[in-house]
Write a protein that holds these residues in place. Sequence first.
Motif, PDB file in Angstrom:
ATOM      1  N   ILE B 155       0.841  -1.202   0.000  1.00 31.86           N
ATOM      2  CA  ILE B 155       0.000   0.000   0.000  1.00 31.86           C
ATOM      3  C   ILE B 155       0.875   1.250   0.000  1.00 31.86           C
ATOM      4  O   ILE B 155       0.685   2.155  -0.812  1.00 31.86           O
ATOM      5  N   THR B 160      -1.110   0.037  -4.025  1.00 30.24           N
ATOM      6  CA  THR B 160      -2.069  -1.013  -4.391  1.00 30.24           C
ATOM      7  C   THR B 160      -2.117  -2.077  -3.300  1.00 30.24           C
ATOM      8  O   THR B 160      -1.269  -2.114  -2.410  1.00 30.24           O
ATOM      9  N   TRP B 161      -3.150  -2.926  -3.357  1.00 34.30           N
ATOM     10  CA  TRP B 161      -3.231  -4.084  -2.477  1.00 34.30           C
ATOM     11  C   TRP B 161      -3.757  -5.240  -3.300  1.00 34.30           C
ATOM     12  O   TRP B 161      -4.835  -5.130  -3.880  1.00 34.30           O
ATOM     13  N   LEU B 166      -5.435   1.376  -4.482  1.00 33.02           N
ATOM     14  CA  LEU B 166      -6.115   1.967  -3.329  1.00 33.02           C
ATOM     15  C   LEU B 166      -5.797   3.447  -3.218  1.00 33.02           C
ATOM     16  O   LEU B 166      -6.661   4.269  -2.921  1.00 33.02           O
TER      17      LEU B 166
END
Lengths: 200, 212
Positions: B155, B160-161, B166
């Motif tokens: 993150i 991102t995840w 995100l």
Amino acid sequence: MKDSYLGQAWLVLSLALVFGAALAGVQAGLSGRIADNKLNETYDQIPYLLDLIDDDGNVTVEITVKIWRTPDDKLAYQAVDPNGQAVGWVIKGVGPGFQDRIELLIGLDPEAETITGLFVLDQKETPALGNRILEDWFREQFVGKDATKGVVVTRASPVAADNEVGAISGATISSLAVGDIVNAAVKDFRARKGDLELKD
Amino acid sequence: MANDGPAPLERFLNGILPENPVYRQLLGMCPTLAVTGNMKAAMTMSAAVMFVMICANLITSSIRHLLKPHLRILVFVLTIATFVTIADRVLAAYLYQMSKELGPYIPLIIVNCIIICRCEVCASRQGLGAAAFDAVGQSIGFALALASIATVREILGAGTWFGITLLSESWWPVWGIMVLPPGAFITLGFLLGGVNWLSMPRGKKSAGCGVR
């Protein structure tokens, strides 16, 4: 019996046999699929290796691939444009690295006189040192090198001669190995280029 | 060797936090630091470790009465190496890109101390039930630890995840260092400190260094 070597080691020996057989089975079952994965990756890499990709990542020349076989059963991939004109060759080079076998794909121009690209298909070099052979800056050094003379991997910085490639600091052996594999594969291919047979 | 030691359920629960392989035993640090740059790699590694640990524990437990003390480590490593090789080949066949991304870290599961430790501590002393629950508990503990580190790193480092964006790059300046090796050490240090702090007895939390 209890104190003899066999009495002590029978469990290890029989486990080794059973596990060995199990691994042979797994290898027999999966090797075809793994080989297909590598072949697909080879096809995907051909446009990059022959410098047919523009800055936006689009393929500039639509190619078809012909697979040729050398007398000693190695494969060479020839890219051909829609007019039937040869665009270049992609050959495979395999050899020992610092840790394990390194497999490379080498792109060559249609006459096999200039290296047009280098891709690492498989390697298990030391993370953060030897595996930096994957990095673009290292591989791009091979592009444009004269395939008739071969490359020389050097620790000198900056590199002096046209055919020199700078080694990765801390990973000289991996760097030298890549140079050796490229030179051997290119030399071998150039020597056998006249005797290729089209694979069905 | 008698069937003594904690009951299967206790073995299972111990693996998750009280004896978590990463946060409590500090074992398996190499994959913990190396493959937690993103969730996909961390979860693939956890699944491979779970497969190997369950198989190795079951085999070791079922032959535990035949083990010679001075040859036991050899048998553990032989067993582990076999299942690691199977996991490595299966990944190369069905998850080729992930197999390339994980590179040498899958073969390196052979020397992952968590698995040898479970063979030695649990599987070579207890029955199949305890060995199986122990392997599942420890590997869930390992997976949770990897997930916690990978979540922070992916993150903050990539926004991102599991590859889902995100934090938009338009307003989040990604911290490149978090996906690099130093980010792994920093994240592990903070999370380890946090877990120790949270698990200290109440009222003593101001007592300085959280050594257990």
